[in-house]
Write a protein that holds these residues in place. Structure first.
Motif, mmCIF file in Angstrom:
data_model
loop_
_atom_site.group_PDB
_atom_site.id
_atom_site.type_symbol
_atom_site.label_atom_id
_atom_site.label_comp_id
_atom_site.label_asym_id
_atom_site.label_seq_id
_atom_site.Cartn_x
_atom_site.Cartn_y
_atom_site.Cartn_z
ATOM 1 N N MET A 180 0.841 -1.176 0.000
ATOM 2 C CA MET A 180 0.000 0.000 0.000
ATOM 3 C C MET A 180 0.889 1.243 0.000
ATOM 4 O O MET A 180 0.892 2.036 0.923
ATOM 5 N N ASN A 181 1.681 1.442 -1.037
ATOM 6 C CA ASN A 181 2.537 2.613 -1.153
ATOM 7 C C ASN A 181 1.787 3.691 -1.923
ATOM 8 O O ASN A 181 1.571 3.578 -3.113
ATOM 9 N N LEU A 182 1.354 4.722 -1.218
ATOM 10 C CA LEU A 182 0.539 5.758 -1.819
ATOM 11 C C LEU A 182 1.205 7.105 -1.686
ATOM 12 O O LEU A 182 1.904 7.368 -0.716
ATOM 13 N N SER A 183 0.960 7.957 -2.649
ATOM 14 C CA SER A 183 1.443 9.328 -2.515
ATOM 15 C C SER A 183 0.581 10.037 -1.483
ATOM 16 O O SER A 183 -0.534 9.598 -1.192
ATOM 17 N N PRO A 184 1.069 11.151 -0.913
ATOM 18 C CA PRO A 184 0.260 11.887 0.056
ATOM 19 C C PRO A 184 -1.092 12.292 -0.508
ATOM 20 O O PRO A 184 -2.072 12.362 0.219
ATOM 21 N N ALA A 185 -1.182 12.543 -1.807
ATOM 22 C CA ALA A 185 -2.450 12.934 -2.412
ATOM 23 C C ALA A 185 -3.446 11.779 -2.418
ATOM 24 O O ALA A 185 -4.651 12.003 -2.482
ATOM 25 N N GLU A 186 -2.946 10.544 -2.377
ATOM 26 C CA GLU A 186 -3.820 9.377 -2.444
ATOM 27 C C GLU A 186 -4.128 8.800 -1.067
ATOM 28 O O GLU A 186 -4.852 7.821 -0.963
ATOM 29 N N SER A 187 -3.607 9.392 -0.028
ATOM 30 C CA SER A 187 -3.804 8.841 1.305
ATOM 31 C C SER A 187 -3.961 9.959 2.321
ATOM 32 O O SER A 187 -3.605 11.102 2.079
ATOM 33 N N ALA A 188 -4.520 9.589 3.466
ATOM 34 C CA ALA A 188 -4.646 10.512 4.586
ATOM 35 C C ALA A 188 -3.668 10.065 5.673
ATOM 36 O O ALA A 188 -3.551 8.877 5.955
ATOM 37 N N ILE A 189 -2.958 11.018 6.254
ATOM 38 C CA ILE A 189 -1.980 10.717 7.296
ATOM 39 C C ILE A 189 -2.481 11.311 8.602
ATOM 40 O O ILE A 189 -2.812 12.496 8.666
ATOM 41 N N GLN A 190 -2.536 10.468 9.616
ATOM 42 C CA GLN A 190 -2.949 10.913 10.942
ATOM 43 C C GLN A 190 -1.828 10.598 11.919
ATOM 44 O O GLN A 190 -1.283 9.486 11.906
ATOM 45 N N ILE A 191 -1.477 11.545 12.765
ATOM 46 C CA ILE A 191 -0.511 11.314 13.834
ATOM 47 C C ILE A 191 -1.312 11.106 15.113
ATOM 48 O O ILE A 191 -2.204 11.900 15.431
ATOM 49 N N VAL A 251 -1.478 5.800 8.057
ATOM 50 C CA VAL A 251 -1.871 6.173 6.700
ATOM 51 C C VAL A 251 -3.132 5.405 6.332
ATOM 52 O O VAL A 251 -3.209 4.187 6.521
ATOM 53 N N THR A 252 -4.115 6.134 5.825
ATOM 54 C CA THR A 252 -5.363 5.520 5.366
ATOM 55 C C THR A 252 -5.505 5.807 3.881
ATOM 56 O O THR A 252 -5.435 6.955 3.450
ATOM 57 N N ASN A 253 -5.715 4.738 3.104
ATOM 58 C CA ASN A 253 -5.857 4.937 1.656
ATOM 59 C C ASN A 253 -7.316 5.217 1.302
ATOM 60 O O ASN A 253 -8.193 5.249 2.171
ATOM 61 N N ALA A 254 -7.582 5.414 0.027
ATOM 62 C CA ALA A 254 -8.929 5.759 -0.449
ATOM 63 C C ALA A 254 -9.947 4.667 -0.155
ATOM 64 O O ALA A 254 -11.147 4.940 -0.068
ATOM 65 N N ASP A 255 -9.487 3.425 0.002
ATOM 66 C CA ASP A 255 -10.391 2.315 0.305
ATOM 67 C C ASP A 255 -10.641 2.157 1.803
ATOM 68 O O ASP A 255 -11.313 1.218 2.216
ATOM 69 N N GLY A 256 -10.047 3.036 2.610
ATOM 70 C CA GLY A 256 -10.236 2.965 4.054
ATOM 71 C C GLY A 256 -9.286 2.031 4.769
ATOM 72 O O GLY A 256 -9.406 1.829 5.974
#
Length: 169
Positions: A1-12, A57-62
């Protein structure tokens, strides 16, 4: 699941015990002298000075995965970076920067005014990240790392300055 920042949400968020399998995996893949699992257990459960964070990291599919970690210690008004790592497949996506900015901002809210860290002399990408956040080189610890006797560069951020926290990289 290697996604660019535009394709994923990052939460700390704060590190939890259930994160430790992945945290240890990232740590062991990142360092020649990784921490044992027991050290992370101590930091999460027992060390009152410890501030442990993960980047999720959460991708578009959750689907979510842990992409990075930061462990630091808040000692009076000093924030000491103990370890930081990003999973290889998520490097160059500013996750380390996001972890650092989040940790420094949180520590500042708790009263930290200065931050310290050590970095391997040959770890140029990490040094570049730290300098971009305002850290300065203070000293060298000769032959600090036991695996290859590499020097450590001691760096400080004095004072912690949110104006330098540019998330763009």
């Amino acid at each position: 699941m290697n996604l660019s920042p535009a394709e994923s949400a990052i939460q700390i968020r704060k590190m939890r015990m259930e994160d430790l399998d992945r945290v240890v995996e990232i740590d062991h893949a990142s360092f020649s002298l990784p921490w044992p699992r027991s050290s992370f257990v101590f930091e999460v459960q027992e060390n009152e000075a410890s501030r442990c964070w993960v980047a999720e990291v959460t991708n578009a599919d959750g689907e979510t995965t842990l992409a990075g970690l930061l462990v630091a210690w808040l000692i009076v008004d000093e924030y000491h970076i103990a370890t930081i790592a990003t999973a290889a497949e998520y490097r160059r996506q500013h996750i380390g920067r996001r972890l650092m900015v989040h940790g420094l901002s949180s520590a500042m809210q708790e009263g930290a005014v200065v931050s310290y860290l050590e970095v391997r002399r040959n770890n140029i990408p990490a040094q570049s990240l730290y300098m971009s956040l305002g850290y300065q080189q203070d000293a060298i610890r000769p032959r600090y790392y036991q695996d290859n006797n590499e020097d450590a560069i001691l760096m400080s951020l004095q004072p912690i300055n949110p104006a330098l926290f540019d998330l763009r990289g």
